[in-house]
Design an enzyme around this catalytic site. Structure first.
Site, mmCIF file in Angstrom:
data_model
loop_
_atom_site.group_PDB
_atom_site.id
_atom_site.type_symbol
_atom_site.label_atom_id
_atom_site.label_comp_id
_atom_site.label_asym_id
_atom_site.label_seq_id
_atom_site.Cartn_x
_atom_site.Cartn_y
_atom_site.Cartn_z
ATOM 1 N N HIS A 17 0.861 -1.198 0.000
ATOM 2 C CA HIS A 17 0.000 0.000 0.000
ATOM 3 C C HIS A 17 0.886 1.233 0.000
ATOM 4 C CE1 HIS A 17 -3.775 2.137 1.850
ATOM 5 N NE2 HIS A 17 -3.089 2.942 1.046
ATOM 6 N N GLU A 200 -11.228 3.597 5.953
ATOM 7 C CA GLU A 200 -10.171 4.495 6.463
ATOM 8 C C GLU A 200 -10.902 5.603 7.233
ATOM 9 O OE1 GLU A 200 -8.077 6.647 3.373
ATOM 10 O OE2 GLU A 200 -6.494 7.328 4.735
ATOM 11 N N ASP A 278 1.790 4.073 2.678
ATOM 12 C CA ASP A 278 0.773 4.923 2.045
ATOM 13 C C ASP A 278 1.381 6.071 1.228
ATOM 14 O OD1 ASP A 278 -1.844 5.447 1.381
ATOM 15 O OD2 ASP A 278 -2.452 6.200 3.331
#
Ligand code: HPA
Ligand code: ZN
Length: 343
Positions: A17, A200, A278
């Site tokens: 990710h 999220e 991320d």
């Protein structure tokens, strides 16, 4: 056993990710702005770092999309990509499944071919120079329309052999996965796997939609699944991994501080969780920094760190033979570290 920071550093791991645009470091941002004569609201690296404080996901996305404006031609995408691989080679990352957001670029007049060919060039070089393998995941921006996502899918078809999966990212609130059911169905028919950012900022129900309607093979973030115990059970039964990004979740105020993060509860419940960065250039931490947050603040010990590194390969889209090789490599690395420093 060796100390935990050495263990984190030396263990082979996969990153599942990471948004390539989110790896644009302030130094390269300034350099590309000058090269391409793009106005940016910053005069120095320190000004940029100061600006990178975010109220929430949307406030972050505003600066993220603004930064992507400096990426104009194929060489820019190549430099962005190879800089990320140079950095993560130090973290012993051995495999990456990289997101990119082409709608953010084609909407500014950049050709899709320049975006993807620049990124692919970086990926190929990383394999040769650092022995890091990688796959590419094309994300649709969920704040844009279904029609725009269909246009993007069509543009991507000539490159289908270079794109493993499609994903869904950007502003989650009020943009449920179900809005993209048709384009994800089409993408699957074209042979792409699917992953979805969900849970999220959005509710647990978005995670459910991602699995049931978009047939997501992994959930990106997913931390809010914990609000629905039946859903957690289903994720465990179906072995659907969550790609968790602890530092991101703190920087975007999904949790107010790291000791409030629910990664420990998710891990202990038996979910297949992985640790990821991320948008490391915006959040100030690469993958090993994320692991160290768990060690320093959430009492993660050696067996758990080793398991999380194994999870990263098991949750990847590598073939089963490659997964086995990496799992063995982790076991061999642990043995070597134990031999170096007997308890
Ligand atoms: N969430 C949603 N969209 C994103 C993110 C994120 O953390 N990073 C880049 N695009
Ligand atoms: Zn993300």
């Amino acid at each position: 056993m060796t100390d935990l920071s050495t263990l984190v550093k030396k263990l082979p791991k996969a990153e599942l990710h990471v948004h390539i645009e989110g790896t644009l470091e302030p130094e390269l941002l300034i350099k590309l702005a000058q090269k391409n004569k793009i106005d940016i609201p910053y005069k120095s690296v320190s000004e940029i770092k100061q600006a990178y404080q975010f109220r929430n996901l949307e406030a972050f996305l505003e600066l993220y999309y603004q930064a992507t404006n400096v990426l104009v031609d194929q060489t820019d995408f190549y430099h962005l990509t190879i800089a990320y691989f140079e950095r993560i080679a130090q973290d012993n990352v051995r495999h990456v499944e990289l997101f990119f957001d082409p709608q953010a670029h084609v909407s500014r007049g950049v050709h899709f071919s320049e975006v993807i060919e620049g990124i692919l060039q970086g990926m190929e070089e990383a394999r040769a120079r650092f022995n890091i393998t990688s796959k590419l995941i094309l994300c649709f921006l969920r704040h844009l329309s279904e029609e725009s996502a269909f246009d993007m899918l069509k543009m991507a078809l000539p490159y289908r052999n270079y794109i493993t999966a499609v994903g869904l990212d950007s502003a989650e609130k009020d943009h449920p996965p179900k809005n993209f059911e048709r384009v994800f169905t089409q993408a699957r028919l074209e042979g792409f796997l699917t992953v979805v950012h969900a849970g999220e900022e959005g509710p647990a129900d978005y995670v459910r939609q991602a699995i049931e309607l978009l047939k997501a093979r992994r959930i990106d973030h997913g931390v809010r699944c914990a609000e629905d115990p039946e859903l957690v059970k289903k994720l465990i039964e179906l072995k659907i991994p969550l790609t968790v990004c602890p530092i991101s979740n703190i920087k975007l105020k999904v949790f107010s501080k790291i000791t409030d993060h629910n990664i420990r509860a998710l891990y202990d419940s038996g979910l297949l969780v992985t640790i990821n960065s991320d948008d490391p250039a915006f959040f100030g931490g690469y993958i090993n920094d994320n692991f160290m947050e768990l060690v320093d603040h959430l009492r993660f010990q050696a067996p758990e760190i080793i398991q999380l590194c194994k999870n990263s390969f098991m949750a990847s889209f590598l073939d089963s033979g490659s997964k086995e090789e990496y799992l063995k490599l982790i076991d061999d690395t642990v043995k070597e570290l134990m031999a170096e420093q007997p308890a």
